[in-house]
Design a protein around this motif. Structure first.
Motif, PDB file in Angstrom:
ATOM      1  N   GLN A   1       0.831  -1.206   0.000  1.00 19.84           N
ATOM      2  CA  GLN A   1       0.000   0.000   0.000  1.00 19.84           C
ATOM      3  C   GLN A   1       0.866   1.257   0.000  1.00 19.84           C
ATOM      4  O   GLN A   1       0.574   2.219  -0.734  1.00 19.84           O
ATOM      5  CB  GLN A   1      -0.927  -0.015   1.226  1.00 19.84           C
ATOM      6  CG  GLN A   1      -2.043  -1.045   1.125  1.00 19.84           C
ATOM      7  CD  GLN A   1      -2.814  -1.217   2.431  1.00 19.84           C
ATOM      8  OE1 GLN A   1      -2.302  -0.965   3.519  1.00 19.84           O
ATOM      9  NE2 GLN A   1      -4.052  -1.680   2.331  1.00 19.84           N
ATOM     10  N   ALA A   2       1.929   1.243   0.781  1.00 21.41           N
ATOM     11  CA  ALA A   2       2.802   2.422   0.845  1.00 21.41           C
ATOM     12  C   ALA A   2       3.509   2.667  -0.484  1.00 21.41           C
ATOM     13  O   ALA A   2       3.591   3.807  -0.961  1.00 21.41           O
ATOM     14  CB  ALA A   2       3.825   2.252   1.966  1.00 21.41           C
TER      15      ALA A   2
ATOM     16  N   LYS B   1       2.559   1.847  -3.411  1.00 24.47           N
ATOM     17  CA  LYS B   1       1.586   2.271  -4.427  1.00 24.47           C
ATOM     18  C   LYS B   1       0.946   3.617  -4.096  1.00 24.47           C
ATOM     19  O   LYS B   1       0.150   4.136  -4.889  1.00 24.47           O
ATOM     20  CB  LYS B   1       0.497   1.212  -4.592  1.00 24.47           C
ATOM     21  CG  LYS B   1       0.990  -0.084  -5.225  1.00 24.47           C
ATOM     22  CD  LYS B   1      -0.156  -1.065  -5.429  1.00 24.47           C
ATOM     23  CE  LYS B   1       0.307  -2.311  -6.180  1.00 24.47           C
ATOM     24  NZ  LYS B   1      -0.814  -3.267  -6.387  1.00 24.47           N
ATOM     25  N   GLY B   2       1.266   4.151  -2.937  1.00 22.64           N
ATOM     26  CA  GLY B   2       0.676   5.425  -2.528  1.00 22.64           C
ATOM     27  C   GLY B   2      -0.780   5.310  -2.150  1.00 22.64           C
ATOM     28  O   GLY B   2      -1.512   6.308  -2.122  1.00 22.64           O
ATOM     29  N   GLU B   3      -1.221   4.098  -1.837  1.00 25.46           N
ATOM     30  CA  GLU B   3      -2.614   3.863  -1.450  1.00 25.46           C
ATOM     31  C   GLU B   3      -2.784   4.072   0.051  1.00 25.46           C
ATOM     32  O   GLU B   3      -1.815   3.984   0.813  1.00 25.46           O
ATOM     33  CB  GLU B   3      -3.030   2.434  -1.820  1.00 25.46           C
ATOM     34  CG  GLU B   3      -2.975   2.143  -3.311  1.00 25.46           C
ATOM     35  CD  GLU B   3      -3.197   0.671  -3.631  1.00 25.46           C
ATOM     36  OE1 GLU B   3      -3.337   0.356  -4.830  1.00 25.46           O
ATOM     37  OE2 GLU B   3      -3.223  -0.146  -2.688  1.00 25.46           O
ATOM     38  N   PRO B   4      -4.017   4.334   0.504  1.00 27.30           N
ATOM     39  CA  PRO B   4      -4.236   4.441   1.950  1.00 27.30           C
ATOM     40  C   PRO B   4      -3.833   3.146   2.657  1.00 27.30           C
ATOM     41  O   PRO B   4      -4.057   2.048   2.133  1.00 27.30           O
ATOM     42  CB  PRO B   4      -5.752   4.676   2.057  1.00 27.30           C
ATOM     43  CG  PRO B   4      -6.155   5.234   0.733  1.00 27.30           C
ATOM     44  CD  PRO B   4      -5.247   4.587  -0.274  1.00 27.30           C
ATOM     45  N   ILE B   5      -3.227   3.273   3.822  1.00 29.20           N
ATOM     46  CA  ILE B   5      -2.815   2.108   4.619  1.00 29.20           C
ATOM     47  C   ILE B   5      -3.918   1.792   5.622  1.00 29.20           C
ATOM     48  O   ILE B   5      -4.367   2.661   6.381  1.00 29.20           O
ATOM     49  CB  ILE B   5      -1.476   2.377   5.334  1.00 29.20           C
ATOM     50  CG1 ILE B   5      -0.344   2.387   4.291  1.00 29.20           C
ATOM     51  CG2 ILE B   5      -1.205   1.343   6.416  1.00 29.20           C
ATOM     52  CD1 ILE B   5       1.030   2.604   4.861  1.00 29.20           C
TER      53      ILE B   5
ATOM     54  N   ILE C   1       5.789   3.765   6.295  1.00 31.08           N
ATOM     55  CA  ILE C   1       5.596   5.029   5.566  1.00 31.08           C
ATOM     56  C   ILE C   1       6.904   5.818   5.522  1.00 31.08           C
ATOM     57  O   ILE C   1       7.305   6.327   4.466  1.00 31.08           O
ATOM     58  CB  ILE C   1       4.469   5.864   6.217  1.00 31.08           C
ATOM     59  CG1 ILE C   1       3.111   5.222   5.922  1.00 31.08           C
ATOM     60  CG2 ILE C   1       4.494   7.309   5.709  1.00 31.08           C
ATOM     61  CD1 ILE C   1       1.951   5.861   6.654  1.00 31.08           C
TER      62      ILE C   1
ATOM     63  N   SER D   1       6.648   7.239   1.523  1.00 30.93           N
ATOM     64  CA  SER D   1       5.291   7.277   0.965  1.00 30.93           C
ATOM     65  C   SER D   1       4.486   8.437   1.534  1.00 30.93           C
ATOM     66  O   SER D   1       4.765   8.940   2.632  1.00 30.93           O
ATOM     67  CB  SER D   1       4.577   5.958   1.283  1.00 30.93           C
ATOM     68  OG  SER D   1       3.237   5.996   0.852  1.00 30.93           O
TER      69      SER D   1
ATOM     70  N   SER E   1       1.205   7.923   1.763  1.00 27.50           N
ATOM     71  CA  SER E   1      -0.032   7.218   2.094  1.00 27.50           C
ATOM     72  C   SER E   1      -0.632   7.736   3.402  1.00 27.50           C
ATOM     73  O   SER E   1       0.089   8.053   4.349  1.00 27.50           O
ATOM     74  CB  SER E   1       0.230   5.719   2.227  1.00 27.50           C
ATOM     75  OG  SER E   1       0.599   5.146   1.002  1.00 27.50           O
ATOM     76  N   GLU E   2      -1.952   7.802   3.413  1.00 28.69           N
ATOM     77  CA  GLU E   2      -2.670   8.180   4.627  1.00 28.69           C
ATOM     78  C   GLU E   2      -3.141   6.916   5.342  1.00 28.69           C
ATOM     79  O   GLU E   2      -3.271   5.847   4.729  1.00 28.69           O
ATOM     80  CB  GLU E   2      -3.874   9.057   4.285  1.00 28.69           C
ATOM     81  CG  GLU E   2      -3.489  10.372   3.620  1.00 28.69           C
ATOM     82  CD  GLU E   2      -4.706  11.210   3.275  1.00 28.69           C
ATOM     83  OE1 GLU E   2      -5.843  10.684   3.428  1.00 28.69           O
ATOM     84  OE2 GLU E   2      -4.527  12.359   2.858  1.00 28.69           O
TER      85      GLU E   2
END
Length: 319
Positions: free
Chosen positions: A200-201, A203-207, A261, A266, A268-269
């Motif tokens: 997820q990190a 890919k920049g997706e939310p964690i 993160i 990243s 990511s949120e």
């Protein structure tokens, strides 16, 4: 009787194309042994053993351990079973069969051959533990009818079978309770927390954080885990285990997410989801027994292991 005629052994690893199994095979080949890898590719992959294709001491058989297997070997490492919730809950009946029927079949093979056999058990036998950290004499706090029970109770039953074969047939057994392990060759979508957070990190997706993120886990790097597994197999016959193999360093899930993160750079949120049913609130091994009987303790710190694992996922996912 065992067919071992020299220091070179012929060793069977079930689940050998999986994350742990493939690393174990690499180590055992490095020791000069002949390896028979058995896997049905339910969660294992060809990629994990592709580098061994053509190796003169490596052989692969596609086989499901819920069916009998007739081969000639000196030792058996029984690792076959999906180990992540996403995979073992996909077909829970088959998961239980893999643990129970697989244990019966491999124990029967070991009995016929007079071979030593190791069971890859799990910290999940402790369930949502009422004592902390967990010692091997703790009987656990497991829900026998929940969504995780196919794995938890399947592994508990496998341990029962191992000790009954030991008592009834004088079979040489080793039982290892594996705590959270991570490293290269983890499946990117296996649902385990380390691989989830890293993918997820990157890919920049939310964690995704389940619950408040304060539940704790202890993360053992795969090289340390495999070293402990081999030491247990090679230990004196009177030491059966069960023995905890894991890293006693304890981290909250939130701490792990923040660490991943930072290490990936990243943006990511963090997002929150409800805690899954029967998810353990604490998990930390007491490794006193492994230290005293095997001379084992982990040597790879979490930051060092995460760095290697992140590099693996960057390369394989081309991120």
């Amino acid at each position: 009787m065992s067919r071992n005629y020299s220091s070179r052994k012929r060793i069977l690893v079930t689940g050998g194309a999986g994350f742990l199994g493939s690393h174990l095979i690499d180590v055992l080949l490095g020791q000069g042994h002949e390896l028979l890898c058995v896997d049905n590719y339910f969660t294992g992959t060809r990629d994990n053993i592709a580098h061994l294709r053509g190796h003169e001491r490596f052989e692969f058989i596609r086989h499901d351990v819920t069916f009998p297997l007739y081969v000639e070997v000196d030792e058996i490492y029984n690792l076959a079973c999906p180990a992540s919730p996403v995979h073992y809950q996909h077909d829970p009946v088959q998961t239980t069969k893999t643990s129970v029927h697989g244990a019966i079949n491999m124990l029967g093979l070991a009995k016929r051959l007079g071979a030593r056999i190791l069971q890859a058990s799990t910290s999940e036998v402790y369930g949502d533990p009422a004592i902390h950290p967990q010692t091997e004499d703790y009987w656990g706090n497991v829900n026998p009818i929940g969504p995780r029970s196919c794995y938890d109770e399947g592994k508990r039953c496998a341990e029962t079978l191992f000790f009954d074969y030991h008592r009834q047939h004088a079979l040489e057994i080793k039982v290892m309770r594996i705590f959270n392990t991570y490293g290269p060759r983890m499946h990117p979508s296996d649902g385990r927390v380390v691989s989830n957070f890293i993918v997820q990190a990157l890919k920049g997706e939310p964690i995704t954080i389940y619950g408040d993120g304060q539940q704790t886990r202890s993360f053992c790097y795969v090289d340390d885990l495999v070293r402990g597994m081999v030491l247990l197999m090679e230990s004196p016959a009177d030491f059966t285990g069960p023995v905890n193999i894991g890293n006693p360093g304890e981290f909250t899930i939130l701490e792990l997410a923040e660490k991943v993160i930072a290490m990936t750079g990243s943006r990511s949120e963090l997002i929150r989801e409800p805690l899954p049913a029967d998810d353990p609130k604490q998990r930390q091994p007491d490794i006193t027994l492994a230290r005293s009987r095997l001379g084992w303790e982990p040597s790879v710190a979490l930051d060092q292991g995460l760095e290697r694992t992140i590099a693996y996922f960057r390369a394989t996912l081309d991120l």
